[in-house]
Design a protein around this motif. Structure first.
Motif, PDB file in Angstrom:
ATOM      1  N   ILE A  95      40.475 -27.322 -23.382  1.00 55.12           N
ATOM      2  CA  ILE A  95      39.501 -28.039 -22.559  1.00 55.12           C
ATOM      3  C   ILE A  95      38.796 -29.098 -23.387  1.00 55.12           C
ATOM      4  O   ILE A  95      38.785 -29.035 -24.618  1.00 55.12           O
ATOM      5  CB  ILE A  95      38.450 -27.095 -21.940  1.00 55.12           C
ATOM      6  CG1 ILE A  95      37.622 -26.427 -23.033  1.00 55.12           C
ATOM      7  CG2 ILE A  95      39.095 -26.070 -21.016  1.00 55.12           C
ATOM      8  CD1 ILE A  95      36.356 -25.767 -22.531  1.00 55.12           C
ATOM      9  N   VAL A  96      38.215 -30.061 -22.687  1.00 57.34           N
ATOM     10  CA  VAL A  96      37.281 -31.017 -23.278  1.00 57.34           C
ATOM     11  C   VAL A  96      35.999 -30.886 -22.486  1.00 57.34           C
ATOM     12  O   VAL A  96      36.021 -30.944 -21.249  1.00 57.34           O
ATOM     13  CB  VAL A  96      37.817 -32.466 -23.189  1.00 57.34           C
ATOM     14  CG1 VAL A  96      36.752 -33.454 -23.652  1.00 57.34           C
ATOM     15  CG2 VAL A  96      39.078 -32.620 -24.003  1.00 57.34           C
ATOM     16  N   LEU A  97      34.877 -30.674 -23.172  1.00 57.12           N
ATOM     17  CA  LEU A  97      33.576 -30.585 -22.525  1.00 57.12           C
ATOM     18  C   LEU A  97      32.781 -31.827 -22.907  1.00 57.12           C
ATOM     19  O   LEU A  97      32.554 -32.081 -24.093  1.00 57.12           O
ATOM     20  CB  LEU A  97      32.835 -29.327 -22.967  1.00 57.12           C
ATOM     21  CG  LEU A  97      31.465 -29.092 -22.356  1.00 57.12           C
ATOM     22  CD1 LEU A  97      31.558 -28.929 -20.836  1.00 57.12           C
ATOM     23  CD2 LEU A  97      30.814 -27.872 -22.977  1.00 57.12           C
ATOM     24  N   ALA A  98      32.393 -32.616 -21.908  1.00 54.68           N
ATOM     25  CA  ALA A  98      31.622 -33.840 -22.141  1.00 54.68           C
ATOM     26  C   ALA A  98      30.210 -33.645 -21.613  1.00 54.68           C
ATOM     27  O   ALA A  98      30.008 -33.040 -20.559  1.00 54.68           O
ATOM     28  CB  ALA A  98      32.286 -35.016 -21.422  1.00 54.68           C
ATOM     29  N   THR A  99      29.232 -34.141 -22.372  1.00 51.90           N
ATOM     30  CA  THR A  99      27.830 -34.061 -21.981  1.00 51.90           C
ATOM     31  C   THR A  99      27.170 -35.412 -22.199  1.00 51.90           C
ATOM     32  O   THR A  99      27.347 -36.024 -23.249  1.00 51.90           O
ATOM     33  CB  THR A  99      27.082 -33.000 -22.821  1.00 51.90           C
ATOM     34  OG1 THR A  99      27.757 -31.754 -22.717  1.00 51.90           O
ATOM     35  CG2 THR A  99      25.652 -32.825 -22.350  1.00 51.90           C
ATOM     36  N   VAL A 100      26.399 -35.878 -21.216  1.00 53.31           N
ATOM     37  CA  VAL A 100      25.638 -37.115 -21.370  1.00 53.31           C
ATOM     38  C   VAL A 100      24.467 -36.822 -22.303  1.00 53.31           C
ATOM     39  O   VAL A 100      23.652 -35.949 -22.025  1.00 53.31           O
ATOM     40  CB  VAL A 100      25.115 -37.634 -20.009  1.00 53.31           C
ATOM     41  CG1 VAL A 100      24.226 -38.857 -20.198  1.00 53.31           C
ATOM     42  CG2 VAL A 100      26.270 -37.932 -19.065  1.00 53.31           C
ATOM     43  N   VAL A 101      24.410 -37.545 -23.426  1.00 51.26           N
ATOM     44  CA  VAL A 101      23.340 -37.320 -24.393  1.00 51.26           C
ATOM     45  C   VAL A 101      22.346 -38.482 -24.458  1.00 51.26           C
ATOM     46  O   VAL A 101      21.255 -38.329 -24.995  1.00 51.26           O
ATOM     47  CB  VAL A 101      23.891 -37.032 -25.810  1.00 51.26           C
ATOM     48  CG1 VAL A 101      24.675 -35.729 -25.814  1.00 51.26           C
ATOM     49  CG2 VAL A 101      24.743 -38.175 -26.317  1.00 51.26           C
ATOM     50  N   ARG A 102      22.746 -39.652 -23.915  1.00 55.83           N
ATOM     51  CA  ARG A 102      21.848 -40.806 -23.903  1.00 55.83           C
ATOM     52  C   ARG A 102      22.279 -41.744 -22.786  1.00 55.83           C
ATOM     53  O   ARG A 102      23.475 -41.866 -22.516  1.00 55.83           O
ATOM     54  CB  ARG A 102      21.907 -41.523 -25.239  1.00 55.83           C
ATOM     55  CG  ARG A 102      20.903 -42.638 -25.373  1.00 55.83           C
ATOM     56  CD  ARG A 102      20.983 -43.272 -26.721  1.00 55.83           C
ATOM     57  NE  ARG A 102      22.159 -44.146 -26.735  1.00 55.83           N
ATOM     58  CZ  ARG A 102      22.418 -45.012 -27.683  1.00 55.83           C
ATOM     59  NH1 ARG A 102      21.641 -45.098 -28.733  1.00 55.83           N
ATOM     60  NH2 ARG A 102      23.476 -45.781 -27.612  1.00 55.83           N
ATOM     61  N   THR A 103      21.324 -42.395 -22.163  1.00 58.22           N
ATOM     62  CA  THR A 103      21.640 -43.383 -21.127  1.00 58.22           C
ATOM     63  C   THR A 103      20.818 -44.642 -21.377  1.00 58.22           C
ATOM     64  O   THR A 103      19.834 -44.624 -22.120  1.00 58.22           O
ATOM     65  CB  THR A 103      21.330 -42.870 -19.712  1.00 58.22           C
ATOM     66  OG1 THR A 103      19.922 -42.664 -19.588  1.00 58.22           O
ATOM     67  CG2 THR A 103      22.070 -41.586 -19.401  1.00 58.22           C
ATOM     68  N   PRO A 119      22.193 -38.456 -15.143  1.00 61.81           N
ATOM     69  CA  PRO A 119      21.118 -38.282 -16.121  1.00 61.81           C
ATOM     70  C   PRO A 119      21.589 -37.576 -17.401  1.00 61.81           C
ATOM     71  O   PRO A 119      22.658 -36.945 -17.424  1.00 61.81           O
ATOM     72  CB  PRO A 119      20.114 -37.404 -15.365  1.00 61.81           C
ATOM     73  CG  PRO A 119      20.946 -36.613 -14.420  1.00 61.81           C
ATOM     74  CD  PRO A 119      22.074 -37.538 -14.009  1.00 61.81           C
ATOM     75  N   VAL A 120      20.773 -37.687 -18.434  1.00 62.99           N
ATOM     76  CA  VAL A 120      21.024 -36.950 -19.674  1.00 62.99           C
ATOM     77  C   VAL A 120      21.159 -35.467 -19.337  1.00 62.99           C
ATOM     78  O   VAL A 120      20.415 -34.926 -18.522  1.00 62.99           O
ATOM     79  CB  VAL A 120      19.862 -37.183 -20.670  1.00 62.99           C
ATOM     80  CG1 VAL A 120      19.966 -36.234 -21.851  1.00 62.99           C
ATOM     81  CG2 VAL A 120      19.862 -38.630 -21.136  1.00 62.99           C
ATOM     82  N   GLY A 121      22.153 -34.826 -19.936  1.00 66.09           N
ATOM     83  CA  GLY A 121      22.412 -33.418 -19.682  1.00 66.09           C
ATOM     84  C   GLY A 121      23.540 -33.167 -18.702  1.00 66.09           C
ATOM     85  O   GLY A 121      24.027 -32.043 -18.590  1.00 66.09           O
ATOM     86  N   SER A 122      23.968 -34.204 -17.980  1.00 64.17           N
ATOM     87  CA  SER A 122      25.088 -34.041 -17.046  1.00 64.17           C
ATOM     88  C   SER A 122      26.338 -33.654 -17.823  1.00 64.17           C
ATOM     89  O   SER A 122      26.554 -34.116 -18.939  1.00 64.17           O
ATOM     90  CB  SER A 122      25.342 -35.347 -16.285  1.00 64.17           C
ATOM     91  OG  SER A 122      24.230 -35.696 -15.507  1.00 64.17           O
ATOM     92  N   MET A 123      27.154 -32.784 -17.225  1.00 65.99           N
ATOM     93  CA  MET A 123      28.327 -32.275 -17.920  1.00 65.99           C
ATOM     94  C   MET A 123      29.581 -32.350 -17.067  1.00 65.99           C
ATOM     95  O   MET A 123      29.519 -32.356 -15.849  1.00 65.99           O
ATOM     96  CB  MET A 123      28.108 -30.814 -18.317  1.00 65.99           C
ATOM     97  CG  MET A 123      27.043 -30.617 -19.340  1.00 65.99           C
ATOM     98  SD  MET A 123      26.893 -28.904 -19.810  1.00 65.99           S
ATOM     99  CE  MET A 123      26.196 -28.206 -18.324  1.00 65.99           C
ATOM    100  N   GLY A 150      32.522 -31.023 -12.577  1.00 71.83           N
ATOM    101  CA  GLY A 150      31.340 -31.738 -13.021  1.00 71.83           C
ATOM    102  C   GLY A 150      31.568 -33.234 -13.063  1.00 71.83           C
ATOM    103  O   GLY A 150      32.630 -33.735 -12.693  1.00 71.83           O
ATOM    104  N   SER A 151      30.548 -33.956 -13.542  1.00 74.69           N
ATOM    105  CA  SER A 151      30.626 -35.415 -13.606  1.00 74.69           C
ATOM    106  C   SER A 151      29.677 -35.944 -14.668  1.00 74.69           C
ATOM    107  O   SER A 151      28.548 -35.469 -14.793  1.00 74.69           O
ATOM    108  CB  SER A 151      30.260 -36.016 -12.251  1.00 74.69           C
ATOM    109  OG  SER A 151      30.255 -37.416 -12.328  1.00 74.69           O
ATOM    110  N   VAL A 152      30.146 -36.926 -15.429  1.00 71.46           N
ATOM    111  CA  VAL A 152      29.288 -37.605 -16.398  1.00 71.46           C
ATOM    112  C   VAL A 152      29.170 -39.093 -16.105  1.00 71.46           C
ATOM    113  O   VAL A 152      28.534 -39.824 -16.838  1.00 71.46           O
ATOM    114  CB  VAL A 152      29.770 -37.394 -17.858  1.00 71.46           C
ATOM    115  CG1 VAL A 152      29.627 -35.944 -18.260  1.00 71.46           C
ATOM    116  CG2 VAL A 152      31.188 -37.892 -18.044  1.00 71.46           C
ATOM    117  N   SER A 153      29.812 -39.551 -15.047  1.00 69.35           N
ATOM    118  CA  SER A 153      29.748 -40.963 -14.686  1.00 69.35           C
ATOM    119  C   SER A 153      29.952 -41.092 -13.187  1.00 69.35           C
ATOM    120  O   SER A 153      30.063 -40.096 -12.487  1.00 69.35           O
ATOM    121  CB  SER A 153      30.815 -41.760 -15.442  1.00 69.35           C
ATOM    122  OG  SER A 153      32.096 -41.292 -15.123  1.00 69.35           O
TER     123      SER A 153
END
Length: 76
Positions: free
Chosen positions: A22-30, A37-41, A52-55
């Motif tokens: 797997i690849v786990l992506a997390t928004v850390v800055r916008t 928002p920050v924290g989206s995964m 989930g969604s990061v964009s």
């Protein structure tokens, strides 16, 4: 923690426990007008499934193509 966060973590746990990469992506800055928002995964399964969604919008499709190359490059 939001319900979607739990869905992402549970999917990641289940997929890994079944031997998948797997690849786990997390928004850390916008900046600017960010759709998530920050924290989206988002978690990406080695066969292309995601939770989930990061964009948003067209960026999601482009990110999916780019993230899937991580599996084939051996970086995941």
């Amino acid at each position: 923690m939001d319900a979607i966060d739990l869905m992402v973590f549970r999917a990641a746990r289940d997929w890994r426990s079944n031997g998948h990469r797997i690849v786990l992506a997390t928004v850390v800055r916008t900046w600017g007008s960010s759709p998530r928002p920050v924290g989206s995964m988002r978690v990406l399964h080695d066969d292309g499934k995601t939770v989930g969604s990061v964009s948003g919008g067209a960026a999601t499709a482009a990110r999916s193509r780019r993230d899937s190359t991580l599996f084939w490059s051996g970086m995941a």
